[in-house]
Design a protein around this motif. Structure first.
Motif, PDB file in Angstrom:
ATOM      1  N   GLY A 294      49.897  23.032  53.202  1.00  0.00           N
ATOM      2  CA  GLY A 294      49.386  24.384  53.003  1.00  0.00           C
ATOM      3  C   GLY A 294      48.973  25.042  54.312  1.00  0.00           C
ATOM      4  O   GLY A 294      49.249  26.229  54.547  1.00  0.00           O
ATOM      5  N   VAL A 295      48.314  24.279  55.160  1.00  0.00           N
ATOM      6  CA  VAL A 295      47.912  24.794  56.474  1.00  0.00           C
ATOM      7  C   VAL A 295      49.144  25.195  57.270  1.00  0.00           C
ATOM      8  O   VAL A 295      49.205  26.283  57.871  1.00  0.00           O
ATOM      9  N   SER A 296      50.137  24.330  57.286  1.00  0.00           N
ATOM     10  CA  SER A 296      51.341  24.586  58.058  1.00  0.00           C
ATOM     11  C   SER A 296      52.106  25.791  57.511  1.00  0.00           C
ATOM     12  O   SER A 296      52.596  26.627  58.274  1.00  0.00           O
ATOM     13  N   ALA A 297      52.211  25.886  56.175  1.00  0.00           N
ATOM     14  CA  ALA A 297      52.901  27.023  55.559  1.00  0.00           C
ATOM     15  C   ALA A 297      52.192  28.331  55.889  1.00  0.00           C
ATOM     16  O   ALA A 297      52.840  29.339  56.208  1.00  0.00           O
ATOM     17  N   ALA A 298      50.857  28.321  55.820  1.00  0.00           N
ATOM     18  CA  ALA A 298      50.083  29.529  56.122  1.00  0.00           C
ATOM     19  C   ALA A 298      50.299  29.963  57.571  1.00  0.00           C
ATOM     20  O   ALA A 298      50.469  31.154  57.861  1.00  0.00           O
ATOM     21  N   LYS A 299      50.298  29.010  58.489  1.00  0.00           N
ATOM     22  CA  LYS A 299      50.507  29.335  59.904  1.00  0.00           C
ATOM     23  C   LYS A 299      51.903  29.883  60.147  1.00  0.00           C
ATOM     24  O   LYS A 299      52.093  30.835  60.918  1.00  0.00           O
ATOM     25  N   LEU A 300      52.903  29.301  59.494  1.00  0.00           N
ATOM     26  CA  LEU A 300      54.269  29.777  59.662  1.00  0.00           C
ATOM     27  C   LEU A 300      54.409  31.201  59.123  1.00  0.00           C
ATOM     28  O   LEU A 300      54.998  32.073  59.781  1.00  0.00           O
ATOM     29  N   LEU A 301      53.870  31.460  57.936  1.00  0.00           N
ATOM     30  CA  LEU A 301      53.951  32.797  57.357  1.00  0.00           C
ATOM     31  C   LEU A 301      53.217  33.824  58.215  1.00  0.00           C
ATOM     32  O   LEU A 301      53.668  34.962  58.372  1.00  0.00           O
ATOM     33  N   HIS A 302      52.079  33.420  58.771  1.00  0.00           N
ATOM     34  CA  HIS A 302      51.318  34.296  59.664  1.00  0.00           C
ATOM     35  C   HIS A 302      52.159  34.642  60.895  1.00  0.00           C
ATOM     36  O   HIS A 302      52.187  35.797  61.355  1.00  0.00           O
ATOM     37  N   LYS A 303      52.873  33.632  61.398  1.00  0.00           N
ATOM     38  CA  LYS A 303      53.750  33.839  62.554  1.00  0.00           C
ATOM     39  C   LYS A 303      54.908  34.768  62.199  1.00  0.00           C
ATOM     40  O   LYS A 303      55.405  35.523  63.058  1.00  0.00           O
ATOM     41  N   LEU A 304      55.334  34.748  60.939  1.00  0.00           N
ATOM     42  CA  LEU A 304      56.412  35.621  60.464  1.00  0.00           C
ATOM     43  C   LEU A 304      55.899  36.996  60.049  1.00  0.00           C
ATOM     44  O   LEU A 304      56.634  37.781  59.449  1.00  0.00           O
ATOM     45  N   LYS A 305      54.615  37.253  60.353  1.00  0.00           N
ATOM     46  CA  LYS A 305      53.974  38.573  60.143  1.00  0.00           C
ATOM     47  C   LYS A 305      53.811  38.936  58.670  1.00  0.00           C
ATOM     48  O   LYS A 305      53.814  40.108  58.295  1.00  0.00           O
ATOM     49  N   ALA A 306      53.666  37.899  57.831  1.00  0.00           N
ATOM     50  CA  ALA A 306      53.363  38.142  56.425  1.00  0.00           C
ATOM     51  C   ALA A 306      51.877  38.449  56.270  1.00  0.00           C
ATOM     52  O   ALA A 306      51.058  38.126  57.132  1.00  0.00           O
ATOM     53  N   LEU A 307      51.529  39.089  55.164  1.00  0.00           N
ATOM     54  CA  LEU A 307      50.128  39.345  54.819  1.00  0.00           C
ATOM     55  C   LEU A 307      49.672  38.186  53.940  1.00  0.00           C
ATOM     56  O   LEU A 307      49.861  38.194  52.726  1.00  0.00           O
ATOM     57  N   VAL A 308      49.084  37.185  54.571  1.00  0.00           N
ATOM     58  CA  VAL A 308      48.830  35.902  53.911  1.00  0.00           C
ATOM     59  C   VAL A 308      47.418  35.844  53.333  1.00  0.00           C
ATOM     60  O   VAL A 308      46.434  36.171  54.018  1.00  0.00           O
ATOM     61  N   THR A 309      47.347  35.402  52.091  1.00  0.00           N
ATOM     62  CA  THR A 309      46.071  35.024  51.474  1.00  0.00           C
ATOM     63  C   THR A 309      46.153  33.543  51.134  1.00  0.00           C
ATOM     64  O   THR A 309      47.120  33.101  50.509  1.00  0.00           O
ATOM     65  N   VAL A 310      45.154  32.791  51.562  1.00  0.00           N
ATOM     66  CA  VAL A 310      45.108  31.361  51.281  1.00  0.00           C
ATOM     67  C   VAL A 310      44.002  31.105  50.269  1.00  0.00           C
ATOM     68  O   VAL A 310      42.877  31.607  50.419  1.00  0.00           O
ATOM     69  N   ASN A 311      44.309  30.313  49.241  1.00  0.00           N
ATOM     70  CA  ASN A 311      43.306  29.954  48.243  1.00  0.00           C
ATOM     71  C   ASN A 311      43.269  28.441  48.086  1.00  0.00           C
ATOM     72  O   ASN A 311      44.297  27.814  47.821  1.00  0.00           O
ATOM     73  N   ASP A 312      42.060  27.872  48.276  1.00  0.00           N
ATOM     74  CA  ASP A 312      41.899  26.419  48.147  1.00  0.00           C
ATOM     75  C   ASP A 312      40.684  26.119  47.290  1.00  0.00           C
ATOM     76  O   ASP A 312      39.663  26.830  47.337  1.00  0.00           O
ATOM     77  N   TYR A 313      40.789  25.030  46.517  1.00  0.00           N
ATOM     78  CA  TYR A 313      39.731  24.705  45.551  1.00  0.00           C
ATOM     79  C   TYR A 313      38.445  24.239  46.220  1.00  0.00           C
ATOM     80  O   TYR A 313      37.348  24.490  45.730  1.00  0.00           O
ATOM     81  N   LYS A 314      38.546  23.566  47.361  1.00  0.00           N
ATOM     82  CA  LYS A 314      37.361  23.015  48.014  1.00  0.00           C
ATOM     83  C   LYS A 314      36.497  24.116  48.624  1.00  0.00           C
ATOM     84  O   LYS A 314      37.001  25.121  49.114  1.00  0.00           O
ATOM     85  N   ASN A 315      35.193  23.883  48.613  1.00  0.00           N
ATOM     86  CA  ASN A 315      34.252  24.824  49.204  1.00  0.00           C
ATOM     87  C   ASN A 315      34.438  24.899  50.711  1.00  0.00           C
ATOM     88  O   ASN A 315      34.864  23.930  51.350  1.00  0.00           O
ATOM     89  N   LEU A 316      34.054  26.028  51.285  1.00  0.00           N
ATOM     90  CA  LEU A 316      34.284  26.271  52.704  1.00  0.00           C
ATOM     91  C   LEU A 316      33.540  25.278  53.592  1.00  0.00           C
ATOM     92  O   LEU A 316      34.055  24.833  54.613  1.00  0.00           O
ATOM     93  N   ASP A 317      32.315  24.877  53.189  1.00  0.00           N
ATOM     94  CA  ASP A 317      31.514  23.999  54.045  1.00  0.00           C
ATOM     95  C   ASP A 317      32.077  22.586  54.139  1.00  0.00           C
ATOM     96  O   ASP A 317      31.719  21.824  55.040  1.00  0.00           O
ATOM     97  N   GLU A 318      32.976  22.226  53.228  1.00  0.00           N
ATOM     98  CA  GLU A 318      33.622  20.900  53.285  1.00  0.00           C
ATOM     99  C   GLU A 318      35.132  21.048  53.475  1.00  0.00           C
ATOM    100  O   GLU A 318      35.906  20.176  53.098  1.00  0.00           O
ATOM    101  N   ASN A 319      35.536  22.143  54.104  1.00  0.00           N
ATOM    102  CA  ASN A 319      36.948  22.484  54.187  1.00  0.00           C
ATOM    103  C   ASN A 319      37.319  22.909  55.611  1.00  0.00           C
ATOM    104  O   ASN A 319      37.487  24.095  55.899  1.00  0.00           O
ATOM    105  N   PRO A 320      37.457  21.931  56.531  1.00  0.00           N
ATOM    106  CA  PRO A 320      37.771  22.281  57.923  1.00  0.00           C
ATOM    107  C   PRO A 320      39.106  23.004  58.083  1.00  0.00           C
ATOM    108  O   PRO A 320      39.265  23.829  58.981  1.00  0.00           O
ATOM    109  N   GLU A 321      40.065  22.697  57.191  1.00  0.00           N
ATOM    110  CA  GLU A 321      41.361  23.373  57.267  1.00  0.00           C
ATOM    111  C   GLU A 321      41.203  24.868  57.015  1.00  0.00           C
ATOM    112  O   GLU A 321      41.799  25.706  57.707  1.00  0.00           O
ATOM    113  N   ALA A 322      40.386  25.213  56.011  1.00  0.00           N
ATOM    114  CA  ALA A 322      40.153  26.630  55.700  1.00  0.00           C
ATOM    115  C   ALA A 322      39.464  27.332  56.861  1.00  0.00           C
ATOM    116  O   ALA A 322      39.816  28.461  57.222  1.00  0.00           O
TER     117      ALA A 322
END
Length: 461
Positions: free
Chosen positions: A21-49
């Motif tokens: 998911g991290v890699s896909a989000a970075k690739l889409l961002h590089k392709l100038k997409a308007l990316v929204t990422v949604n992950d179940y884990k809370n932000l304080d325990e989510n270094p990837e987010a």
């Protein structure tokens, strides 16, 4: 990476993080997409987010709010592990929004030639074998192992060039989210029933696996296990590619096969079976598939032999750990079901001290009995299934059984029961989650225990 403008300014939802998911989000961002990422884990325990937020992406954590689907997303890139019963996925299907997995995204931008490997068992070992053969005596470029093996395909896609080769391990979960994916060479190692809790039926599981060849044409190749009659029928039904069978049981008119202790490709002797370092019939099959790929890629027999005579296996998959006082220690922690343990047991001719047990899924282990009778001399059982494993061993006529707490405690007990020329094998036939967070952590604990035990024995001397 190919220049691609199809995602520029398109609203895309990446559902679920982890590595892919991290890699896909970075690739889409590089392709100038308007990316929204949604992950179940809370932000304080989510270094990837937090990493993605720092790079300027929109990230929503702490659940999967269905209100997200009120936005006009044009594509959902789904983590393979998220089931299609997820409410957001169901809503996307209802709104006819395309849903793909990260490997499909990688395929769209990758410049290198792609080899795809799937199957119920043996994917990781075969993927690694192929990668090592292709990198042996290579004059230009690099072969990268990616996909289900651990490195996201989209991460490799951002750096691979036309000189490189991407060897992609593909799970049924990943393949189900593909549309245009088309490897130049595909491999199906074998086909059994698996992941029916995810796919619902065996037919759906098979359909997902066969997507690896769905888009292939007569210019592509499909390598498959000809010893499975069902698989032989399926490839003829699903594939338009040139078929390359492999068999360890019978001579073939074309493809890879074993005869008189040698491995042949289209009647050309490639190497001797005994040259392959990894034990077991299942690993021989993995090697046959890898050799087929190598020959199609014009690798020399010398390069194939060099790679396979040095290949000690993938970590936690019948991995040779060490030899101590004429005992050989093997780590097969990845064996999380009975079939995998049967394959491991059948790979050895020497007497075996078996370490097994783990999460209790409420199943019987009686299918282990024939393999246990063959050459298992003692069993050390641990975890929730310890009593069941011991009962199975007793049914197999094994009277040396010990119940231990965990793999750490099993190591010295296994040595005590062993004699020179014995194999001490961790092959649990169970998932690890009752005691260890993953099979990798269980395998590492086993190997660390071996190292500590050997050190203590040497200090005694």
């Amino acid at each position: 990476m190919k220049e691609l403008d199809k995602y520029e300014n398109k609203k895309i939802l990446v559902l679920g993080l982890a590595l892919s998911g991290v890699s896909a989000a970075k690739l889409l961002h590089k392709l100038k997409a308007l990316v929204t990422v949604n992950d179940y884990k809370n932000l304080d325990e989510n270094p990837e987010a937090r990493e993605l937020i720092n790079e300027g992406l929109r990230v929503i954590t702490g659940g999967h709010p269905i209100e997200l689907m009120d936005e006009d997303f044009e594509l959902v890139v789904k983590n393979p592990g998220i089931p299609y019963s997820n409410p957001i996925i169901k809503k996307a299907i209802e709104k006819r929004i395309p849903i793909i997995t990260e490997v499909e995204l990688a395929y769209e931008v990758i410049e290198s030639e792609m080899i795809g490997i799937t199957g119920t068992n043996g994917k990781t070992t075969t993927t690694t074998m192929i990668t090592e053969i292709l990198n042996t005596n290579r004059l230009a470029g690099t072969a990268y192992a990616a996909g289900n093996i651990g490195t996201p395909a989209s991460k490799v896609a951002m750096k691979a060039t036309e000189l490189d080769t991407t060897v992609l391990e593909l799970s049924s979960f990943q393949l189900l989210g593909t549309i245009n994916l088309k490897p130049a060479i595909s491999v199906i190692t074998n086909l059994y029933s698996a992941h029916l809790d995810y796919h619902g039926t065996r037919e759906e599981y098979v359909r997902a696996k066969m997507k690896i060849t769905e888009n292939q044409t007569e210019n592509d190749y499909l390598i498959y296990n000809a010893d499975q009659s069902e698989l032989s029928e399926l490839v003829n039904q699903y594939s338009q590619a040139r078929l390359v069978p492999f068999s360890r049981k019978k001579k073939l008119e074309q493809g890879v096969y074993v005869e008189n202790g040698k491995i042949y490709f289209n009647e050309e002797a490639v190497l001797k079976v005994k040259d392959i370092l990894l034990p077991g019939k299942h690993n021989l099959e993995n090697a046959l598939a890898a050799i087929a790929v190598a020959k199609l890629m014009n690798k020399s027999n010398e390069s194939i032999k060099t790679a396979l005579t040095q290949f000690k296996g993938v970590k936690h998959r019948t991995q040779f750990v060490c030899s101590f006082e004429k005992r050989e220690f093997y780590n097969d922690s990845k064996a999380t079901n009975s079939l995998a343990t049967i394959n491991a047991l059948e790979g050895f001719e020497k007497p075996i001290i078996l370490l097994a047990g783990g999460l209790d899924r409420g199943i019987s282990f009686d299918e282990l009995i024939p393999a246990m009778k063959r050459n298992v001399k003692a069993v050390l059982a641990f975890g929730e299934t310890a009593d069941k494993i011991i009962q199975t061993a007793n049914k197999a006529g094994i009277d040396k059984t010990i119940k231990v707490v965990n793999v750490e405690q099993a190591v010295p007990e296994a040595y005590r029961l062993s004699e020179p020329n014995d194999v001490i094998l961790l092959s649990p036939a169970c998932a690890s989650w009752d005691q260890y967070p993953s099979f990798e952590i269980r395998g590492n604990a086993y190997m660390e225990s071996i190292a500590r035990f050997i050190q203590s024995k040497q200090e005694e001397e």
